[in-house]
Design a protein around this motif. Structure first.
Motif: not given
Ligand SMILES: Nc1ncnc2c1ncn2[C@@H]1O[C@H](COP(=O)(O)OP(=O)(O)O)[C@@H](O)[C@H]1O
Ligand SMILES: [Mg+2]
Lengths: 307, 370
Positions: A205-207, A209, B60, B80-81, B86, B89, B93, B95, B106, B154
């Motif tokens: 989900e973060a990706a 987002d 989501f 979402p994108f 934004n 979480f 979350a 990486f 990212f 982020r």
């Protein structure tokens, strides 16, 4: 005595691993040393071991021989190097193919509904309940000239009115590769599944987002995070494929001889345990070298083994 | 900006299938309008549908009924994108296989920003959350608070119109949480972007928010400023959830303007108070009196709203003394501020002591029961 043991952490540790240690020494270290000793020996004419310190077996493995055709006293034939190379190449190809097949499957299972995952994993494991040899024989039934695949192909070609001569599939390197891939697929699916399953959904989900589509998420997030599973699976597949002889024996016949077959034949057919031991050790060293460089680059996949 | 509202939920319903197979509305006909540049909180106990509401704004989850509007545009099933929001979480979350820099970069890489621009914007973002110099670290090598900041950087580096935060401080210890509350609020004011903040911590919501939506069982119980939800709770649920209160059951006798007269049988009294919701004569209501808004005196005060009481327990807690009383057979609590520095035990009330409780009509709230 007991009191001292209670205070001494390292003694406790030794005690705890002692059963394993005994098994390891009795069934691994000692046989290994014996193999090493035998490999320097020579075969007596009646097939016994003459203990000596001779490098003959290793010289023979390297391809040099005094038993030459045409009367030469010394000649070179890289037969055994070719066998080793063939085994290495096959193990490599098998591993790559297994990864290519296992990854999408493991991904599919890991992303399935939790209730279904158990069923799918169960299905993956079912073949393992059947004896290894029987499973390989099943492939023989499929690949034979009069086998299931040729029958079906012939039937289709018949319908299309195309002349058809049955394909020669059995006893080819391709048959061995197919058999190996089939045999070792579960050992790749399971570790990859484990590492994929551990990736928290919020990371996907973060990706999303942050603007990543599904392909970029796969390449930048999913793949790197599941590498420990791929590494662990590679070790579980590559090493046994390097040594196994049953698949090549049944599906490769006399056409595809691997180092495993070579060793087996030295012990059982040629009755030359000294040469067999030398070949075993070379196989082990080769596997160790490959594994060493591989794990130095990628690790053991310990995250998945440990966590 | 096209719309007055940064985000709008119009009559949104989200149903889930429970493990038992029945349908359950996690969000039940919710309508809310969040203004541009606002610090908006959703407050409610666990399972009331806060996260689900936030996830529908992020994209989501998609509403079963109704729709989410961002900058006036209906979002429908947009991924979402494709929404300029934004999320930070709850679990951060982050990486784990990327450095702090790579984590923050990212989102910019996905936009196709140039290397220079990425370096510049990531640098600025990390500076904003005070993580300059940490860019080579991996998330595992950071403390919880620092990981939280990476998650924030982020999300912020994408310069969203709206930042969604799901209990972002939940995993931090109390002291750090308080610090981060102030910092987040300052950051929001400095950037001027809309924050939608989910929390179950009423104090956190009261401290930080411009407006709060108090939720229960998928529904909004009240929407208003911190002062409004505390001083004028719309119903008994809100009064009970936020802060502490003494509750008495009663029946409305008459209503005049925003004042109502309530018959309270437990005390055999009629109380006058402020009706916060819509009540009419004959309604069953709850009377709510905040414990810090009651005065205790040794002698009877103004006759009509002074009641005799006996102290059952008195607890000194530093700034206040919590006095638990028996008022005509009903338990009643009063927080007395310790305004005078003294060692005299009489200043802190003794068990069994007789006192007078003075209730003022402006501090007495008449609430619908819902
Ligand atoms: N994906 C889902 N499937 C089924 N039920 C869900 C799902 N997500 C949330 N719920 C249920 O919806 C309700 C509200 O959940 P949530 O929005 O996470 O609450 P909160 O964030 O306020 O604690 C809970 O009862 C939860 O169990
Ligand atoms: Mg939640």
């Amino acid at each position: 005595m007991l009191k001292r043991l209670r205070e001494n952490k390292s003694a406790q540790g030794t005690l705890l691993i002692s059963p394993t240690l005994i098994v390891m020494i009795g069934l691994l270290i000692i046989p290994l040393i014996l193999t090493l000793i035998v490999s320097f020996g020579q075969r007596s004419p009646d097939g016994n071991v003459i203990y000596s310190f001779s490098l003959d077996n290793y010289i023979r493995l390297a391809g040099f021989s005094t038993d030459c055709t045409g009367g030469a006293s010394f000649c070179f034939n890289p037969l055994y190097a070719q066998i080793l190379w063939r085994s290495l190449a096959l193990a490599f190809n098998t591993t790559v193919l297994v990864i290519a097949l296992a990854y999408p499957l493991a991904y599919f299972i890991a992303r399935a509904h939790p209730k279904r995952r158990t069923t799918f994993l169960f299905l993956v494991l079912i073949p393992l309940w059947t004896n290894f040899v029987i499973r390989v024989y099943a492939w023989m039934m499929l690949l034979r000239k009069e086998g299931v695949i040729n029958i079906i192909l012939g039937w289709i070609m018949g319908l299309l009115r195309i002349p058809f001569t049955p394909l020669e599939m059995l006893y080819t390197p391709g048959a061995v590769l197919v058999g190996m891939v089939y045999e070792f697929l579960p050992f790749m699916i399971l570790p990859i599944y484990t590492s994929l399953e551990k990736i928290d959904n919020s990371l996907y989900e973060a990706a999303a987002d942050l603007g990543a589509n599904s392909i970029r998420t796969l390449l930048r997030v999913t793949l790197p995070l599941s590498m420990p599973g791929v590494v662990a699976g590679t070790i579980l597949v590559f090493i046994p494929v390097m040594g196994t002889f049953i698949v090549s024996d049944i599906l490769g016949g006399r056409q595809v001889i691997l180092v495993g077959n070579l060793i087996q034949r030295q012990f059982l057919d040629a009755r030359d345990p000294t040469f067999g031991s030398a070949a075993s050790l070379i196989l082990m060293v080769l596997t160790l070298i490959v594994t060493y460089f591989y794990t130095r680059k990628f690790g053991f996949g310990e995250e998945i083994v440990v966590a | 900006m096209a719309s007055e509202f940064a985000v709008e939920l119009r009559d949104v319903v989200k149903k889930f299938i429970t493990p038992e197979g029945s349908e359950m509305a996690a969000v039940d006909h919710v309508t809310m309008q969040i203004r541009n540049g606002e610090f908006f909180s959703m407050l409610g106990s666990s399972g009331c549908g806060k996260t689900t509401s936030l996830r529908m704004i992020a994209g989501f989850e998609w509403p079963t009924e109704g729709d989410v509007y961002i900058e006036g545009k209906p979002m429908g099933h947009l991924p979402p994108f494709q929404r300029n929001v934004n999320t930070v979480f709850q679990s951060y979350a982050l990486f784990q296989h990327m450095t702090v820099f790579q984590n923050v970069a990212f989102g910019l890489e996905m936009e196709g920003a140039s290397k220079d621009e990425i370096a510049r914007r990531v640098g600025r973002s990390l500076e904003m959350v005070q993580l300059t110099g940490m860019d080579r670290r991996r998330p595992r090598q950071l403390s919880g608070g620092q990981q939280q900041r990476v998650a924030l950087a982020r999300a912020l580096v994408k310069t969203p119109d709206v930042l969604l935060l799901d209990e972002p401080l939940g995993a931090l210890d109390l002291k750090l949480r308080k610090e981060m509350q102030l910092e987040l609020k300052a950051l929001q004011q400095q950037l001027g972007i809309t924050f939608i903040y989910v929390t179950h911590d009423q104090e956190e919501a009261l401290t930080m928010s411009d407006r709060i939506a108090v939720m229960s069982k998928g529904k909004i119980m009240q929407m208003g400023t911190s002062v409004e939800v505390y001083e004028r709770p719309a119903n008994r649920f809100v009064a009970e959830f936020i802060g502490e209160s003494n509750f008495l059951e009663g029946k409305v006798k008459s209503v005049k303007g925003d004042q109502a007269v309530v018959d309270v049988p437990a005390w055999g009294e009629e109380l006058i108070g402020i009706a916060t919701g819509k009540v009419k004569a004959g309604d069953d209501v709850s009377v709510s009196i905040r414990p810090e808004k009651v005065r205790l005196t040794d002698k009877q005060g103004i006759k009509e709203n002074s009641l005799e009481a006996v102290v059952t327990t008195s607890t000194y807690i530093g700034s206040d003394t919590h006095v638990y009383l028996d008022v005509r057979g009903q338990r009643f609590k009063v927080w007395e501020q310790n305004r005078i520095s003294t060692l005299d035990p009489r200043a802190y009330y003794a068990n069994g002591q007789k006192v007078w409780v003075t209730l003022l009509s402006e501090n007495t709230l008449i609430l619908p029961k819902a």
